[in-house]
Design a protein around this motif. Structure first.
Motif, PDB file in Angstrom:
ATOM      1  N   LEU A 130       0.829  -1.210   0.000  1.00  0.00           N
ATOM      2  CA  LEU A 130       0.000   0.000   0.000  1.00  0.00           C
ATOM      3  C   LEU A 130       0.860   1.255   0.000  1.00  0.00           C
ATOM      4  O   LEU A 130       0.548   2.246  -0.665  1.00  0.00           O
ATOM      5  CB  LEU A 130      -0.930  -0.009   1.218  1.00  0.00           C
ATOM      6  CG  LEU A 130      -2.025  -1.075   1.182  1.00  0.00           C
ATOM      7  CD1 LEU A 130      -2.704  -1.185   2.533  1.00  0.00           C
ATOM      8  CD2 LEU A 130      -3.050  -0.749   0.104  1.00  0.00           C
ATOM      9  N   GLY A 133       2.085   1.761  -3.483  1.00  0.00           N
ATOM     10  CA  GLY A 133       0.992   2.173  -4.358  1.00  0.00           C
ATOM     11  C   GLY A 133       0.618   3.633  -4.113  1.00  0.00           C
ATOM     12  O   GLY A 133       0.416   4.416  -5.048  1.00  0.00           O
ATOM     13  N   ALA A 160      -5.415   3.334  -1.779  1.00  0.00           N
ATOM     14  CA  ALA A 160      -4.237   2.857  -1.049  1.00  0.00           C
ATOM     15  C   ALA A 160      -4.278   3.341   0.397  1.00  0.00           C
ATOM     16  O   ALA A 160      -3.807   2.653   1.307  1.00  0.00           O
ATOM     17  CB  ALA A 160      -2.970   3.345  -1.726  1.00  0.00           C
TER      18      ALA A 160
END
Lengths: 503, 543
Positions: A130, A133, A160
């Motif tokens: 995450l 991202g 995210a």
């Protein structure tokens, strides 16, 4: 728009790398097993190192050539194709994000280092994936030139950020994440609606092209109002902050840091683009004052609320809402007859406020996380003894607090000085007074923590040791916030690079 | 780098490096014993480097150190007092774990207090002023008691308020003056022509006056100065308040007459001088009386500065600095002496009381002391009018207040009847007292331009002596009828401020209730809609 802005400049490919390198890191995480690795953290750290190098190279090129970097995707110039562009402010923000991500990664490494097969492994994997991202999406926001492209980037960022809030899977953080998600989606709908209207009006969504042809008519104003309204919701500008305190306070410390320092800055950055690059004609002073008014309310109300919080992380979250208010004060202060907005003191002060708050708030959340781990809680009433348990973290907290209070030497001080200066020149006394009161209230909530944490505990308390490297990561970011206080006290060209092609 | 420049840099860097070295546990354990060494480079600078300057960082940062004559006097005096107080602390403070923490606050306050005397650019001055203001908080709350907590709270709130006033004032000066980070002198030169001249002067008087304790911004002083450990009280009352004096000296434009603002400052200062005496004589604790005396004396200094401002007398700042130097050393000696007197038995008090008597009455202008010289010099700008008369009469008040102090002091011994104070307390105290007289005489001619024989003329001696005699008569009356005076709590009007606490709390809970209401889904939804509509409307009407 000048022709030069439509052609890929030397090194423009770096902008693609800035978006793609974190994505490659994410893909590598997915193929962890295939690569024969069991831990996500080392792979993510390699990707972060690569992304940081790209961000610094971008900033180096932009500052070195004193002009914006442009990359035209596939060689197709807008309106047919897409352009990526990094001007001075974008480049500085990319470098800032890279430094903060590095600090957060060093901090998070021992926390999210479980091997893939361990029960904690899923969480570690999720965190790093995450984080990468989110970083990619943030870079896309900073270099995007197309309003729909920016919408996609913003959605990626939200998707995210939301799972980061509920990484620990507790019911209350799930609820906080849901709140965040729903309100962010409402904001997205408004933004998308505005985009559709603009497309209907002008047949393009490229910011540069719209800038050249925009008319000051009702549909354009309605579109911009819808988009900025939606972005305000995503930036948690008071009174649209309902989602922020539970989300930022409930997330794990490194996630809180990235949310408060970076994620809320992305919608604000797009508001800047809309305000300065899309809105036609001379700046609208009434609307600018409306934005500043909401900012002032954020500073006054949320600083007082921060002062009364019983939990350390909630206090920091409310401080974020208050500090976001400072950013919105810059709009009326950039209206100086005869001077382009990005050469005003207000623009420089606002940009510096954005950057120094990012460093200070990241450091503060990381330090608060260590205090939480050392004491096992973050109740304000029982902070006594934290100074003995985690002295370096508390020092970092204090340095970050210096910047929030606007005391020298710190970036927050210079930002406050420039904003006060701009308010004086604009004759906006109410803004100057709000800034001063905000500083006093910030001093109140920061010293309240320091005082309690430095007191000796009434009874012996049991504390957990924390890794020194994590304390140093928090200290590093706090020192960055302080080092920003050494920049000279005048409007500087850095934030104006590459903006003059958008007169 | 010139020799003078090197000394100036060492003045600031020595205490700061000592703080940095506290990271090492071995140094940390010893730092308390080395406190008296930290101010020595400052002392050397004051003696050897007046007129020197050093550009620490070139433009655009432009950090500049410079030592002018007023700065050198105050730097030298404070270095002397920091040294003696540092030695005094070694005997006074008990062995305990907290001494390293105390030392760090001490060194930071010391660095900041030197800083305000030697920096020449605006930003560095603000930095140093913040440092001395905020670090002194650590000295105030050292004791850790509830009384110290309360004093610390008011100290901090008012110090931050003062910072806010000053910052705004500085911003107005910088906006009207040269761009970047101007030298203080450049910014002040641009001040008379500034469109915000009056607002700037108000903010400067508020910010610096708060540090000097001008009524009604004095409330923190009678709370904060008495609760600190004795050597820290000496530094707070002697040195830290002078940050306000140097601020007014450096930042007010003395080049041309500013009659209205000068009069305002005179009125504020002289009112403070009388008010603090009136409240001070109702106090029953020697240290609190000394704190009120500081308020009163700083009021007098503000009067001198105001008189200089009113007539555009460029020499007045030097006289004010000379007066401040006298007060610095005398008040330091008095605070240190309170500790000596407390440790001295009733049977051995005579010598202590004589020295303390000379020091105390020096504040009222006792002939041959630095006080007589300073008051003599201050008569120049104050003139013979109403202000001059009131200033002269304020010496009567000082004498009364100081005799009240001496009476309390005589009864404050906590030691066995034949005990004497440790040599580690007596020597620094006596050295400070002696220095006040020697320094006063040595600097009289250079600072004031008068011949040293002038204050020794019989009529001048009488002019210095009669207020003390009058004060003595009043003191006798105070002993006779003092019990009828109302008991005023320490910090006087602060009690009124504390009555506002419920209102302040109500604002807090109001903000919380508002926040709770706004975080409801329906409310937030409507707010979002309303903002979009209002924003679209605002964009429309702007055209």
């Amino acid at each position: 728009m000048a022709d030069a802005a439509n052609a890929t400049s030397a090194g423009g490919i770096l902008l693609v790398f800035a978006v793609v390198v974190p994505v490659i890191g994410m893909l590598a995480l997915l193929m962890l097993r295939l690569l024969g690795l069991s831990r996500a953290a080392p792979v993510a750290l390699v990707a972060i190192a690569g992304g940081t190098a790209v961000a610094f190279a971008t900033a180096y090129l932009v500052i070195g050539t004193q002009s914006a970097l442009v990359y035209v995707v596939g060689g197709w110039a807008p309106p047919l194709g897409l352009a990526l562009r990094a001007d001075g402010l974008s480049a500085v923000m990319m470098a800032m994000a890279a430094v903060i991500i590095c600090g957060i990664a060093l901090y998070a490494r021992p926390q999210f280092d479980a091997p893939d097969e361990a029960p904690e492994g899923r969480r570690a994997f999720a965190f790093w994936a995450l984080l990468l991202g989110l970083w990619s999406a943030l870079n896309l926001v900073l270099v995007g030139e197309d309003l729909f492209n920016l919408f996609v980037a913003l959605e990626l960022l939200t998707f995210a950020a939301v799972p980061l809030v509920c990484l620990d899977g507790r019911a209350e953080t799930l609820e906080a994440a849901l709140r965040y998600l729903v309100f962010a989606l409402v904001g997205s709908v408004l933004y998308l609606l505005g985009t559709a209207i603009l497309y209907g009006q002008y047949g393009t969504l490229d910011i540069g092209l719209i800038h050249d042809v925009a008319r000051p008519d009702l549909p354009t104003h309605a579109a911009v109002a819808l988009m900025i309204g939606g972005l305000m919701a995503k930036a948690a500008l008071f009174p649209l902050h309902l989602w922020l305190p539970p989300a930022h306070a409930g997330a794990p410390a490194p996630a809180s840091a990235v949310l408060s320092a970076l994620v809320v800055k992305a919608p604000f950055f797009i508001i800047l683009r809309l305000w300065f690059d899309v809105l036609p004609g001379p700046s609208a002073i009434v609307a600018a004052n409306l934005l500043a008014l909401l900012g002032a309310a954020a500073i006054l109300v949320c600083s007082v609320v921060a002062l009364r919080q019983e939990r350390l992380k909630l206090m920091i979250a409310y401080s974020t809402v208050a500090q976001i208010g400072y950013l919105f004060l810059m709009f009326p202060l950039t209206v100086v007859p005869g001077v382009p907005p990005w050469e005003t003191i207000g623009w420089t002060g606002g940009a510096l406020q954005l950057i120094s708050h990012a460093f200070a708030k990241a450091a503060m959340f990381l330090a608060a996380g260590l205090i939480y781990e050392a004491l096992g809680h973050d109740r304000m009433d029982d902070l006594a003894g934290a100074g003995r348990a985690v002295p370096v973290s508390l020092f970092a907290f204090g340095l970050a607090g210096l910047s929030l209070m606007g005391l020298p030497p710190s970036g927050g001080f210079i930002a406050k000085l420039l904003l006060l200066n701009a308010a004086t020149l604009a004759g906006a006394w109410w803004i100057a007074i709000v800034i001063s009161i905000g500083g006093l209230l910030a001093a109140g909530y920061v010293t309240r923590v320091l005082k309690r944490a430095m007191a000796a505990p009434a009874a012996a308390i049991h504390t957990q040791p924390v890794a020194r490297s994590r304390e140093l990561a928090a200290l590093f970011l706090a020192l960055c916030a302080v080092a920003l206080g050494l920049v000279p006290l005048q409007p500087f060209g850095l934030f104006a690079i590459g903006r003059s092609v958008m007169p | 780098m010139s020799f003078a420049g090197l000394l100036l840099a060492a003045t600031l860097l020595t205490p700061l490096l000592m703080v940095a070295a506290c990271v090492l546990p071995r140094f940390r354990a010893r730092v308390f014993d080395l406190l008296a060494l930290a101010p020595l480079p400052g002392l050397a600078t004051a003696l050897l480097a007046p007129g020197g300057s050093l550009v620490l960082a070139p433009s655009p940062l432009r950090i500049v150190l410079a030592l002018d004559f007023p700065g050198a006097m105050l730097l030298g005096g404070s270095a002397l007092l920091w040294t003696t107080a540092g030695f005094y602390a070694r005997s006074y403070m008990p062995e305990q774990a907290g001494r390293a923490g105390f030392s760090i606050w001490w060194l930071l306050t010391l660095a900041g207090s030197f800083g305000v005397f030697v920096v020449a650019d605006m930003t560095s001055f603000y930095l140093m002023f913040s440092l001395v203001s905020l670090a002194a908080y650590g000295l105030v709350v050292e004791e850790g008691s509830a009384r110290a907590e309360r004093a610390g709270f008011f100290y901090m709130v008012l110090a931050l308020l003062g910072e806010a006033f000053l910052l705004f004032g500085f911003v107005l000066m910088a906006t009207a003056g040269p761009a970047g980070n101007p030298l203080i002198s450049e910014a002040v030169a641009a001040l008379p022509a500034s469109p915000w001249r009056d607002a700037t002067i108000v903010l400067l008087i508020l910010g610096f006056g708060l540090k000097m304790g001008l009524v009604p911004l004095h409330v923190w002083m009678p709370l904060a100065h008495p609760v600190a450990p004795m050597p820290a009280s000496a530094a707070l009352s002697g040195i830290v308040v002078k940050a306000g004096v140097i601020g007014l000296i450096r930042f007010l434009p003395f080049g041309q007459p500013l009659a209205e603002w000068g009069t305002v400052l005179i009125a504020l200062g002289l009112f403070t001088a009388y008010y603090a005496v009136a409240v001070g004589i109702t106090q029953q604790h020697p240290k609190t009386v000394l704190a009120y005396s500081t308020v009163s004396q700083m009021g007098f200094v503000a009067g001198v500065i105001g008189a200089g401002l009113a007539i555009g007398d460029a020499g007045a700042p030097l006289l004010a600095a000379y007066y401040a130097l006298h007060h610095m050393l005398v008040k330091g000696a008095l605070f240190l002496g309170v500790g000596v007197a407390a440790a001295t038995g009733t049977g051995r008090q005579r010598l202590v009381m004589i020295v303390m008597g000379v020091m105390a009455l020096s504040l009222a202008g006792l002939p041959f002391t630095s006080g007589a010289l300073a008051k003599f010099a201050a008569k120049g700008p104050l003139g013979d009018g109403l202000a001059g008369t009131l200033a002269t009469l304020s010496a009567v008040g000082s004498a009364l207040l100081m005799l009240h102090f001496l009476r309390l002091l005589a009864g404050a011994s906590k030691a066995a009847p034949d005990a004497t104070a440790p040599i580690g307390l007596r020597l620094p105290w006596l050295a400070t007292a002696l220095a006040s007289i020697l320094v006063g005489w040595a600097l009289f001619a250079p600072a004031t331009g008068y011949a040293p024989s002038l204050p020794l003329a019989p009529d001048k001696l009488w002019a210095a002596l009669w207020p003390i005699l009058a004060g003595g008569a009043l003191a006798a009356a105070l002993i006779r009828w003092g019990a009828r005076l109302p008991q005023i709590p320490e910090g006087d009007v602060v009690v009124l401020a504390e009555r506002c606490a419920p209102a302040v709390l109500a604002i807090g809970s109001g903000a919380e209730a508002l926040d709770r209401a706004l975080r409801q889904w329906p409310v937030a939804g409507i707010a979002l809609l309303a903002i979009v509509l209002a924003f679209a409307g605002a964009l429309g009407v702007s055209r």
